[in-house]
Design a protein around this motif. Sequence first.
Motif, PDB file in Angstrom:
ATOM      1  N   THR A  75       0.839  -1.203   0.000  1.00 34.61           N
ATOM      2  CA  THR A  75       0.000   0.000   0.000  1.00 34.61           C
ATOM      3  C   THR A  75       0.870   1.248   0.000  1.00 34.61           C
ATOM      4  OG1 THR A  75      -1.752  -1.159   1.203  1.00 34.61           O
ATOM      5  CG2 THR A  75      -1.798   1.252   1.268  1.00 34.61           C
TER       6      THR A  75
ATOM      7  N   PHE B 135      -4.017   2.573  -4.656  1.00 33.62           N
ATOM      8  CA  PHE B 135      -3.484   1.731  -3.583  1.00 33.62           C
ATOM      9  C   PHE B 135      -4.574   0.997  -2.804  1.00 33.62           C
ATOM     10  CE2 PHE B 135      -4.020   6.032  -2.081  1.00 33.62           C
ATOM     11  CZ  PHE B 135      -4.674   5.888  -0.870  1.00 33.62           C
TER      12      PHE B 135
ATOM     13  N   TYR C 165       1.164   4.063  -2.974  1.00 30.94           N
ATOM     14  CA  TYR C 165       0.822   5.446  -2.626  1.00 30.94           C
ATOM     15  C   TYR C 165       1.990   6.378  -2.953  1.00 30.94           C
ATOM     16  CZ  TYR C 165      -0.465   9.534   0.095  1.00 30.94           C
ATOM     17  OH  TYR C 165      -0.757  10.812   0.480  1.00 30.94           O
TER      18      TYR C 165
END
Length: 124
Positions: free
Chosen positions: A85, A95, A89
């Motif tokens: 994630t 994400f 990002y």
Amino acid sequence: MTTEKKQTLAGWILSGVLFAFLAFSASGKFLQPPEMAEILGHIGYTAEKTLPLGFVESACAILFLIPRTSFVGAILLTAYLGGATSTHYRVGDPFFMPIILGVLVWVAYGLRTPSVVKGALGVS
């Protein structure tokens, strides 16, 4: 079939689907086809760094499938997916997928381990 057995079956089915997805992802890191190299290059990973990631992803997924180690596997998969994630990002990619997978890991674990759900709800 009792409700508890249905939940356990659903948990195992979901765990299998998650494992298949993670195994496919790890295989891309092992085999390193040109498409995967391009994707991983975009997020800042070189070919030499993807192989260890594939091993970590595989190990976490396998630990998640083994009933005695499934709790540790769920924790490790959550950490792995948290890193995914953060990576997505950082480069400005969507994400939400690693977050969804992380939630599904815990849903699957809870379904296939009814005592966890009962304990969380305070039910005997």
